[in-house]
Design an enzyme around this catalytic site. Sequence first.
Site, short mmCIF file in Angstrom:
data_model
loop_
_atom_site.label_atom_id
_atom_site.label_comp_id
_atom_site.label_asym_id
_atom_site.label_seq_id
_atom_site.Cartn_x
_atom_site.Cartn_y
_atom_site.Cartn_z
CE1 TYR A 158 5.05 3.32 1.36
CE2 TYR A 158 4.42 5.61 1.00
CZ TYR A 158 4.09 4.27 1.05
OH TYR A 158 2.80 3.86 0.77
CE LYS A 162 4.24 1.32 -1.53
NZ LYS A 162 3.68 -0.05 -1.69
#
Length: 250
Positions: A158, A162
């Site tokens: 994750y 990002k």
Amino acid sequence: MKDLLKGKTAIVTGGTRGIGYAIVRKYLEAGASVALCGSKEATAQKALDNIRQEFPEAKVTAIWPDLTNPQSVAEAFSEVKAKFGRIDILANNAGISQSTPLSEYTEQEIDNILNLNIKAVMVCSQAAAKLMKEDGGGVIVNTSSVVSLYGQASGCGYPASKYAVNGLTKSLARELAKDRIRVNAVAPGIIRTDMVAALPEQMIKPLISTIPIGRMGEPEDIANAFVFLSSDLASYITGAVLSVDGGVII
């Protein structure tokens, strides 16, 4: 905030719940026409029905393309342009989070997070930028995360995805400036989404203790940042990653 986006048309991916739904609402309050994008027809139509009950006079529609498929996205975005006349704003908000330890990641999990959190942002930006260029410019705002800056203890896919969104934001800001397209990102901190609200209180309190402002963020806090960056008030801002996190220091 009223009329700040008057005459603009926006597409919001991941617009059926949470932060995305708040962005849809705030864009409508600011005077924009909005196409909310969901992963499935049923969820997109349900969100559209709810929005129309709250904003009966609003110009709003729903789409549900496969965000990782360039043809599907291009066709859906072209339909929005045909309906509303132009595309001025793209909010790349769709994404998924993970907390899987590195040793337990499956190939499917890796593909899922990279496809939706990175590939979809590129695919949607490509389709939107083409249409924006035809009309003299526009704005792209991507959803990042503060963990892209600090990392997290588990679920490395994750924050990695990002961090890639941050790099994509800065690169597209440089590439698309000549076409009068601004590209920025918003990096939310700890926000009261459905996922966070479901956590037990003994987990919530330590999280809040890390926030200098002393409270968890609301989806509307993030949506307000999207409205600002999408508006002419931010006409000299591009390539920025704006942290909206209550001053979190990790």
